[in-house]
Write a protein that holds these residues in place. Structure first.
Motif, PDB file in Angstrom:
ATOM      1  N   PRO A 332      33.761 -42.408 -41.287  1.00  0.00           N
ATOM      2  CA  PRO A 332      32.750 -41.410 -41.660  1.00  0.00           C
ATOM      3  C   PRO A 332      31.429 -41.575 -40.912  1.00  0.00           C
ATOM      4  O   PRO A 332      30.823 -40.590 -40.509  1.00  0.00           O
ATOM      5  N   LEU A 333      30.972 -42.816 -40.712  1.00  0.00           N
ATOM      6  CA  LEU A 333      29.743 -43.022 -39.945  1.00  0.00           C
ATOM      7  C   LEU A 333      29.881 -42.478 -38.526  1.00  0.00           C
ATOM      8  O   LEU A 333      28.984 -41.807 -38.014  1.00  0.00           O
ATOM      9  N   CYS A 334      31.017 -42.756 -37.897  1.00  0.00           N
ATOM     10  CA  CYS A 334      31.254 -42.273 -36.537  1.00  0.00           C
ATOM     11  C   CYS A 334      31.328 -40.748 -36.516  1.00  0.00           C
ATOM     12  O   CYS A 334      30.654 -40.089 -35.729  1.00  0.00           O
ATOM     13  N   THR A 335      32.158 -40.186 -37.379  1.00  0.00           N
ATOM     14  CA  THR A 335      32.408 -38.746 -37.365  1.00  0.00           C
ATOM     15  C   THR A 335      31.157 -37.946 -37.695  1.00  0.00           C
ATOM     16  O   THR A 335      30.799 -36.995 -36.990  1.00  0.00           O
ATOM     17  N   ILE A 336      30.476 -38.323 -38.766  1.00  0.00           N
ATOM     18  CA  ILE A 336      29.298 -37.558 -39.189  1.00  0.00           C
ATOM     19  C   ILE A 336      28.163 -37.719 -38.188  1.00  0.00           C
ATOM     20  O   ILE A 336      27.426 -36.774 -37.896  1.00  0.00           O
ATOM     21  N   SER A 337      28.020 -38.916 -37.610  1.00  0.00           N
ATOM     22  CA  SER A 337      26.975 -39.092 -36.588  1.00  0.00           C
ATOM     23  C   SER A 337      27.294 -38.273 -35.338  1.00  0.00           C
ATOM     24  O   SER A 337      26.381 -37.789 -34.661  1.00  0.00           O
ATOM     25  N   VAL A 338      28.581 -38.101 -35.003  1.00  0.00           N
ATOM     26  CA  VAL A 338      28.967 -37.229 -33.884  1.00  0.00           C
ATOM     27  C   VAL A 338      28.474 -35.808 -34.122  1.00  0.00           C
ATOM     28  O   VAL A 338      27.908 -35.163 -33.233  1.00  0.00           O
ATOM     29  N   LEU A 339      28.659 -35.323 -35.335  1.00  0.00           N
ATOM     30  CA  LEU A 339      28.221 -33.965 -35.671  1.00  0.00           C
ATOM     31  C   LEU A 339      26.699 -33.852 -35.585  1.00  0.00           C
ATOM     32  O   LEU A 339      26.168 -32.840 -35.114  1.00  0.00           O
ATOM     33  N   PHE A 340      25.990 -34.895 -36.028  1.00  0.00           N
ATOM     34  CA  PHE A 340      24.534 -34.901 -35.908  1.00  0.00           C
ATOM     35  C   PHE A 340      24.113 -34.894 -34.438  1.00  0.00           C
ATOM     36  O   PHE A 340      23.169 -34.201 -34.054  1.00  0.00           O
ATOM     37  N   VAL A 341      24.809 -35.694 -33.623  1.00  0.00           N
ATOM     38  CA  VAL A 341      24.468 -35.785 -32.199  1.00  0.00           C
ATOM     39  C   VAL A 341      24.633 -34.430 -31.525  1.00  0.00           C
ATOM     40  O   VAL A 341      23.755 -33.970 -30.777  1.00  0.00           O
ATOM     41  N   VAL A 342      25.754 -33.763 -31.770  1.00  0.00           N
ATOM     42  CA  VAL A 342      26.007 -32.471 -31.134  1.00  0.00           C
ATOM     43  C   VAL A 342      25.009 -31.430 -31.623  1.00  0.00           C
ATOM     44  O   VAL A 342      24.616 -30.528 -30.867  1.00  0.00           O
ATOM     45  N   TYR A 343      24.569 -31.552 -32.853  1.00  0.00           N
ATOM     46  CA  TYR A 343      23.590 -30.602 -33.391  1.00  0.00           C
ATOM     47  C   TYR A 343      22.202 -30.806 -32.774  1.00  0.00           C
ATOM     48  O   TYR A 343      21.560 -29.845 -32.345  1.00  0.00           O
ATOM     49  N   PHE A 344      21.757 -32.050 -32.703  1.00  0.00           N
ATOM     50  CA  PHE A 344      20.404 -32.318 -32.211  1.00  0.00           C
ATOM     51  C   PHE A 344      20.341 -32.501 -30.693  1.00  0.00           C
ATOM     52  O   PHE A 344      19.362 -32.091 -30.070  1.00  0.00           O
ATOM     53  N   PHE A 345      21.357 -33.134 -30.112  1.00  0.00           N
ATOM     54  CA  PHE A 345      21.321 -33.446 -28.669  1.00  0.00           C
ATOM     55  C   PHE A 345      22.667 -33.075 -28.028  1.00  0.00           C
ATOM     56  O   PHE A 345      23.446 -33.961 -27.645  1.00  0.00           O
ATOM     57  N   PRO A 346      22.981 -31.802 -27.916  1.00  0.00           N
ATOM     58  CA  PRO A 346      24.324 -31.390 -27.468  1.00  0.00           C
ATOM     59  C   PRO A 346      24.709 -31.869 -26.082  1.00  0.00           C
ATOM     60  O   PRO A 346      25.888 -32.016 -25.784  1.00  0.00           O
TER      61      PRO A 346
END
Length: 411
Positions: A332-346
């Motif tokens: 979950p840490l990996c997956t959810i942080s991936v979504l945050f990364v793509v949202y803020f820094f695509p």
């Protein structure tokens, strides 16, 4: 007409999926309510919050020190407070994620896939401080993005505060957030500001004596608000401060990849779990959901999602190997942080050339399998991928397995 039939199929499948989720959460809620009175101070989900600085400066001690000061000023039942925290933090995290998904027009299916991994299910009291860590990661990425856009000192100071709290609360978060911060901020002061905090925290591993002193500092709490009949035993979180490094690394590796009961299924299930998570994240636009703004496939950046996933997975390799055996935390840490990364820094992950090339090769190969664009296949993976809390995965750890267990318990 064909597009309408495909959308209808996707909507039917998503409805079945969320119906399964309701069954899962109903059973999980019943189990949680029954388990709460039996959770002692010694259990990880409570004792991890009790680590403080009363025995000396040590990793993960900030939150426990704040609780200790609060209790000293105004005594309260810390155990009940810690167990109730998820019921406030997880709805906040869910709100942030649904808001993000709605803005990006991403189907929210993957949120519930990765957040039903044993104890990481929303509203679970068993996951220690993970909800708070994910909220702090969201806040940190937001502050970095705003600072890069405006260069205002207030965002810089807020970033330093949030990142320090994050590191002092859960030091492995360094592997989750700071590779991204380095990529987007480069050699600017923002990148190096928290380096002293990182170094001091990683060097302050703790000892058995410190763990014992921390546990004894809570004696007034145990006497005033007894939690169970094991008050003489040191908490698991405090006891872990005295573990030797190399045996701990070996224990984590063995537990996560082999488990206490070795089985030939462990290896294939781990590969399926990791590859399936990559697929669910990278192709999340396949899972259309009714009453939700679904992004057109042409506007969804699969390559950016793949880049971010590969980057986060590589950055978090220490957590996936020697630092943890909790799949219900690392995935979950990996997956959810991936979504945050793509949202803020695509575009951040694409700056690493070998990751960008690897994504291109993976997606080119996967593009030859049209079944991967099928909603039926997507939801099949979503309900059959194993999602254990700890230890090597088993077939029964999937959503469909957990639902069958729930139905069997009520028959």
């Amino acid at each position: 007409m064909k597009v309408k039939r495909e959308n209808l199929l996707a909507y039917c499948l998503s409805s079945i999926f969320f119906l399964l989720m309701l069954v899962f959460y109903y059973n999980y809620g019943e189990w949680t309510l029954g388990a709460l009175p039996q959770i002692c101070y010694q259990d990880y989900c409570v004792s991890d919050w009790l680590i403080n600085y009363e025995g000396g400066f040590v990793r993960r001690g900030l939150l426990g020190q704040l609780l200790f000061w609060s209790y000293s000023v105004w005594p309260f039942n810390v155990r009940e407070f810690v167990l109730l925290l998820p019921f406030f933090l997880s709805p906040l995290l869910l709100f942030l994620m649904l808001r993000l998904f709605y803005r990006q027009q991403w189907p929210p299916t993957v949120i519930f896939c990765v957040c039903c991994m044993g104890g990481t299910a929303f509203l679970s009291p068993l996951i220690r401080r993970d909800y708070l860590v994910l909220i702090l990661i969201y806040a940190l990425f937001y502050l970095v993005s705003q600072w890069l856009r405006t260069n205002r000192k207030s965002y810089f100071l807020a970033y330093f505060l949030v990142s320090s709290v994050l590191i002092l609360s859960y030091e492995p978060s360094v592997f989750v957030v700071f590779p991204i911060v380095f990529l987007v901020a480069g050699k600017r002061l923002l990148t190096w500001t928290v380096l002293p905090v990182i170094l001091v925290t990683f060097l302050s591993k703790g000892t058995a004596d410190i763990g014992q002193s921390i546990w004894q500092s809570w004696t007034p709490l145990f006497e005033t608000y007894p939690g169970c009949d094991e008050s003489g035993i040191i908490g698991f979180g405090e006891d872990a401060l005295g573990w030797d490094i190399w045996p701990t690394f070996i224990f984590h590796l063995h537990s996560a990849y082999i488990g206490p009961e070795p089985s030939w299924t462990s290896g294939p299930l781990i590969i399926y779990m990791l590859a399936g998570t990559y697929y669910l994240v990278t192709f999340l636009d396949v899972a259309k959901v009714p009453f939700w703004p679904n992004a057109r496939t042409a506007s969804f950046d699969t390559h950016a999602m793949s880049n971010a996933f590969l980057l986060q997975f590589l950055a978090m390799l220490p957590m996936f190997t020697v630092l943890s055996c909790d799949w219900g935390r690392t995935i979950p840490l990996c997956t959810i942080s991936v979504l945050f990364v793509v949202y803020f820094f695509p575009e951040a992950a694409s700056r690493v050339s070998f990751i960008d090339k690897a994504s291109g090769l993976f997606l080119s190969a996967l593009g030859r399998c049209p079944i991967l664009r099928s909603p039926l296949f997507y939801y099949f993976v979503a309900v059959t991928i194993p999602m254990p809390l700890v230890l090597a995965p088993k077939i029964k750890d999937s959503i469909i397995g957990l639902v069958f267990q729930a139905l069997n318990n009520h028959m």
